[in-house]
Design an enzyme around this catalytic site. Sequence first.
Site, PDB file in Angstrom:
ATOM      1  N   TRP A 119       0.829  -1.203   0.000  1.00 63.30           N
ATOM      2  CA  TRP A 119       0.000   0.000   0.000  1.00 63.30           C
ATOM      3  C   TRP A 119       0.868   1.261   0.000  1.00 63.30           C
ATOM      4  CZ3 TRP A 119      -4.790  -0.631  -1.573  1.00 63.30           C
ATOM      5  CH2 TRP A 119      -5.452  -1.849  -1.334  1.00 63.30           C
ATOM      6  N   SER A 120       0.593   2.207   0.879  1.00 65.06           N
ATOM      7  CA  SER A 120       1.260   3.513   0.790  1.00 65.06           C
ATOM      8  C   SER A 120       2.706   3.511   1.252  1.00 65.06           C
ATOM      9  CB  SER A 120       0.475   4.562   1.561  1.00 65.06           C
ATOM     10  OG  SER A 120      -0.654   4.974   0.827  1.00 65.06           O
ATOM     11  N   ALA A 121       3.200   2.401   1.771  1.00 64.09           N
ATOM     12  CA  ALA A 121       4.645   2.323   1.984  1.00 64.09           C
ATOM     13  C   ALA A 121       5.369   2.466   0.644  1.00 64.09           C
ATOM     14  CB  ALA A 121       5.009   1.015   2.670  1.00 64.09           C
ATOM     15  N   LYS A 136       5.028   4.918  -1.265  1.00 64.11           N
ATOM     16  CA  LYS A 136       5.377   6.325  -1.434  1.00 64.11           C
ATOM     17  C   LYS A 136       6.804   6.626  -0.997  1.00 64.11           C
ATOM     18  CE  LYS A 136       0.659   8.203  -1.033  1.00 64.11           C
ATOM     19  NZ  LYS A 136      -0.101   6.927  -0.891  1.00 64.11           N
TER      20      LYS A 136
END
Length: 376
Positions: free
Chosen positions: A69-71, A73
């Site tokens: 997921w947003s890891a 980014k």
Amino acid sequence: MIVERLLRPGFEALRDQFAAHFERSDEFRELGAGLVVFEAGEKVVDLYGGYQDPSQLHPWTGRTLTHIWSASKGVMAVAIAQLVDAGALDYDAPVATWWPEFAQNGKADITLDQVMSHRAGLNGFVEPTTTDDLYDWERITTRLAKQAPLWPPGSTASYHGMTYGWLTGELIRRVTGLMPREYISLHIAQPLGSDLWLGVPPGREDDIADIVPPQADLHPVKPNGIAAGPTINPRPDANTANLAGWRTAQLPAVNLHASAEGLARMYGALANGGQLDGVRLLSGPAIAGLVLARGEPRDEMLGERQWARGVALNRGGLYGDHPNAFGHSGWGGSFGFADPASARGVAYVVNRMGSALNGDPRARALARLATAQRKP
């Protein structure tokens, strides 16, 4: 039962905490997970356990790839920092310097710095957008280039949950000629020997862990008008992570797949002055630029959060007890971070998602122990 591939003395409490998560009686009971720590450029902890699938037919292995997921980014932030380091990008310059079409509808002055710190005013879409639309790079980047800001850029920070990936990814494409998938592979994953992919390649399908969606958040945060962008149009659905199209797409903000070691190698380099195994990922000045605090420690969607340039700085024990740690977490619990104080890079990847939007209890406990001082 967990597999202990490597455990240097002094990390026994971390191992025991990791193992205990498989025995929990609540929603945070692990199905499958991996945890790796690098210290001063050396791997010192390598643990995994459980299963890749809810049916418990496929045991977790050292090659298991997890949707983080947003890891994701944090990986994109490093890619942008590399290009700043090389002089190809400038945090203080307008995005339209490299992407002229972006200047439409009042966006001519939005800087790369504002994009990286979630202050660009583009945290969602105005035009109706479906999940299938997200797979079309040209459609989405054109949509963002045309769109007016949803709120005054620079006035506040509000998490650009999905749009961050196309905003940063299109800049990578404009200045290098490479799509972000190829850039990450050539300039981050391959040099470091990291099993980390933006879009899982053919032949690795059996290594992908199935994502188990979270239970309903018991303490939901109702987003205000500014913060609502990432929660609608389209509405996030954790089940999409298990779709073949999603797994192979380029959604740079949210769909990188990595092994625990693959993500930990990147943060291990950042915690070790920017290098690992003789590979220089970033220079010292580039790391300093990456972690420069931007704006107030407040995000309209996430609450207390001190953004730097694409990574979160450590506040409230998000990444252990040392204030100069930095990294990025993903929906459901996965994270990667660097802690220069202990020279440790840490990654934890998980397939049973927790419901807590902030502060997954598994992640917080592991982060604290992973960076604790070791007894001689």
